[in-house]
Design a protein around this motif. Structure first.
Motif, PDB file in Angstrom:
ATOM      1  N   SER A 118       0.832  -1.201   0.000  1.00  0.00           N
ATOM      2  CA  SER A 118       0.000   0.000   0.000  1.00  0.00           C
ATOM      3  C   SER A 118       0.871   1.257   0.000  1.00  0.00           C
ATOM      4  O   SER A 118       0.406   2.340  -0.321  1.00  0.00           O
ATOM      5  CB  SER A 118      -0.932  -0.002   1.214  1.00  0.00           C
ATOM      6  N   ARG A 119       2.141   1.109   0.304  1.00  0.00           N
ATOM      7  CA  ARG A 119       3.061   2.240   0.370  1.00  0.00           C
ATOM      8  C   ARG A 119       3.741   2.543  -0.966  1.00  0.00           C
ATOM      9  O   ARG A 119       3.844   3.686  -1.377  1.00  0.00           O
ATOM     10  CB  ARG A 119       4.111   1.971   1.451  1.00  0.00           C
ATOM     11  N   ARG A 120       4.242   1.478  -1.654  1.00  0.00           N
ATOM     12  CA  ARG A 120       4.951   1.692  -2.918  1.00  0.00           C
ATOM     13  C   ARG A 120       5.278   0.357  -3.579  1.00  0.00           C
ATOM     14  O   ARG A 120       5.173  -0.706  -2.989  1.00  0.00           O
ATOM     15  CB  ARG A 120       6.231   2.483  -2.704  1.00  0.00           C
ATOM     16  N   LYS A 121       5.753   0.453  -4.844  1.00  0.00           N
ATOM     17  CA  LYS A 121       6.218  -0.734  -5.560  1.00  0.00           C
ATOM     18  C   LYS A 121       7.538  -1.192  -4.956  1.00  0.00           C
ATOM     19  O   LYS A 121       8.369  -0.367  -4.600  1.00  0.00           O
ATOM     20  CB  LYS A 121       6.466  -0.432  -7.036  1.00  0.00           C
ATOM     21  N   PHE A 122       7.718  -2.508  -4.864  1.00  0.00           N
ATOM     22  CA  PHE A 122       8.995  -3.019  -4.382  1.00  0.00           C
ATOM     23  C   PHE A 122       9.691  -3.915  -5.407  1.00  0.00           C
ATOM     24  O   PHE A 122      10.885  -4.164  -5.305  1.00  0.00           O
ATOM     25  CB  PHE A 122       8.849  -3.748  -3.050  1.00  0.00           C
ATOM     26  N   ALA A 123       8.947  -4.399  -6.401  1.00  0.00           N
ATOM     27  CA  ALA A 123       9.555  -5.223  -7.451  1.00  0.00           C
ATOM     28  C   ALA A 123       8.714  -5.089  -8.717  1.00  0.00           C
ATOM     29  O   ALA A 123       7.533  -4.734  -8.666  1.00  0.00           O
ATOM     30  CB  ALA A 123       9.649  -6.682  -7.021  1.00  0.00           C
ATOM     31  N   GLN A 124       9.346  -5.395  -9.814  1.00  0.00           N
ATOM     32  CA  GLN A 124       8.667  -5.318 -11.110  1.00  0.00           C
ATOM     33  C   GLN A 124       9.150  -6.494 -11.953  1.00  0.00           C
ATOM     34  O   GLN A 124      10.334  -6.812 -11.964  1.00  0.00           O
ATOM     35  CB  GLN A 124       9.015  -3.991 -11.765  1.00  0.00           C
ATOM     36  N   LEU A 125       8.220  -7.128 -12.639  1.00  0.00           N
ATOM     37  CA  LEU A 125       8.488  -8.324 -13.411  1.00  0.00           C
ATOM     38  C   LEU A 125       8.148  -8.049 -14.866  1.00  0.00           C
ATOM     39  O   LEU A 125       7.043  -7.603 -15.171  1.00  0.00           O
ATOM     40  CB  LEU A 125       7.612  -9.436 -12.851  1.00  0.00           C
ATOM     41  N   SER A 126       9.100  -8.307 -15.761  1.00  0.00           N
ATOM     42  CA  SER A 126       8.875  -7.978 -17.167  1.00  0.00           C
ATOM     43  C   SER A 126       9.489  -9.030 -18.078  1.00  0.00           C
ATOM     44  O   SER A 126      10.667  -9.359 -17.934  1.00  0.00           O
ATOM     45  CB  SER A 126       9.494  -6.621 -17.475  1.00  0.00           C
ATOM     46  N   PRO A 127       8.709  -9.564 -19.047  1.00  0.00           N
ATOM     47  CA  PRO A 127       9.303 -10.437 -20.054  1.00  0.00           C
ATOM     48  C   PRO A 127      10.061  -9.571 -21.063  1.00  0.00           C
ATOM     49  O   PRO A 127       9.568  -9.259 -22.136  1.00  0.00           O
ATOM     50  CB  PRO A 127       8.089 -11.132 -20.673  1.00  0.00           C
ATOM     51  N   SER A 128      11.249  -9.167 -20.672  1.00  0.00           N
ATOM     52  CA  SER A 128      12.007  -8.155 -21.416  1.00  0.00           C
ATOM     53  C   SER A 128      12.556  -8.639 -22.744  1.00  0.00           C
ATOM     54  O   SER A 128      12.772  -7.853 -23.651  1.00  0.00           O
ATOM     55  CB  SER A 128      13.162  -7.639 -20.557  1.00  0.00           C
ATOM     56  N   THR A 129      12.835  -9.924 -22.837  1.00  0.00           N
ATOM     57  CA  THR A 129      13.337 -10.485 -24.086  1.00  0.00           C
ATOM     58  C   THR A 129      12.531 -11.744 -24.407  1.00  0.00           C
ATOM     59  O   THR A 129      11.696 -12.172 -23.609  1.00  0.00           O
ATOM     60  CB  THR A 129      14.836 -10.867 -23.978  1.00  0.00           C
ATOM     61  N   LYS A 130      12.813 -12.349 -25.530  1.00  0.00           N
ATOM     62  CA  LYS A 130      12.125 -13.601 -25.903  1.00  0.00           C
ATOM     63  C   LYS A 130      12.658 -14.792 -25.117  1.00  0.00           C
ATOM     64  O   LYS A 130      12.068 -15.862 -25.121  1.00  0.00           O
ATOM     65  CB  LYS A 130      12.291 -13.876 -27.398  1.00  0.00           C
ATOM     66  N   THR A 131      13.788 -14.589 -24.399  1.00  0.00           N
ATOM     67  CA  THR A 131      14.410 -15.706 -23.693  1.00  0.00           C
ATOM     68  C   THR A 131      14.534 -15.507 -22.186  1.00  0.00           C
ATOM     69  O   THR A 131      15.050 -16.378 -21.498  1.00  0.00           O
ATOM     70  CB  THR A 131      15.816 -15.987 -24.260  1.00  0.00           C
ATOM     71  N   ALA A 132      14.065 -14.375 -21.670  1.00  0.00           N
ATOM     72  CA  ALA A 132      14.243 -14.126 -20.233  1.00  0.00           C
ATOM     73  C   ALA A 132      13.169 -13.187 -19.685  1.00  0.00           C
ATOM     74  O   ALA A 132      12.635 -12.341 -20.400  1.00  0.00           O
ATOM     75  CB  ALA A 132      15.621 -13.528 -19.968  1.00  0.00           C
TER      76      ALA A 132
END
Length: 190
Positions: A118-132
């Motif tokens: 409720s305070r802030r984001k602590f992590a972010q998850l992204s399929p940044s490439t086709k392999t990771a």
């Protein structure tokens, strides 16, 4: 999991709280003032002292929400992995941890998943490439294998670990998420 709708509602509530007027009230006044473009609306609102999230709330009322704002959390998540289905089990493991951990809010976006309190984001998850899939953190987490600094101006997420297989989401990664969560929940000293 939450979609963009929670942000739309929060912005509208913030506008009402800070100005005493709804997005519809401001939109009607903007139309009466002859505002016809986003740039004109932005200038007009800034002249009224309205900026940031409040301005966005009125913009969405006048010009409509972006198409992806209308998607459900599941549709947003499916879209992230439409062309990289082999990576989805990586994110699924992290989202399982998040859904079972008290205090974690899962916020779906068009190209990433935000893990927040409720305070802030602590992590972010992204399929940044086709392999990771990249898992980003605000803070450096000592002892996390593969953690590397990220050079992105104006971004609080300065650290990332690149995950290539579901097995990469191991105890070290889950402990790191718990550490980042605890940091996000901590009350800053005055």
């Amino acid at each position: 999991m939450q979609s963009w709708q929670s942000m739309v509602e929060a912005n509208a509530a913030r506008l009402i709280r800070t100005t005493g007027r709804t997005p519809a009230d401001w939109a009607a006044e903007a139309r009466t003032a002859g505002v016809g473009t986003r740039d004109e609306l932005s200038l007009w609102l800034k002249g009224q002292g309205i900026t940031g999230y409040n301005l966005m709330s009125i913009d969405w009322e006048v010009f409509g929400l972006p198409e992806f704002f209308l998607r459900s959390a599941d549709e947003l998540y499916d879209g992230q992995y439409a062309d990289r289905s082999t990576l989805r089990p990586i994110s699924d493991r992290i989202l399982l941890w998040a859904s079972e951990t008290p205090g974690v809010i899962i916020q779906m976006r068009k190209t990433y998943v935000s893990l927040q309190t409720s305070r802030r984001k602590f992590a972010q998850l992204s399929p940044s490439t086709k392999t990771a899939v990249d898992l980003y953190f605000r803070l450096e987490i000592p002892g996390l294998p593969g953690l590397e600094p990220v050079r992105a101006a104006q971004d609080p997420f300065a650290w990332r670990v690149r995950l290539r297989r579901a097995d990469d989401v191991d105890d070290a990664v889950l402990r790191s998420l718990s550490t980042a969560l605890a940091d996000s929940l901590a009350i800053p000293s005055a």
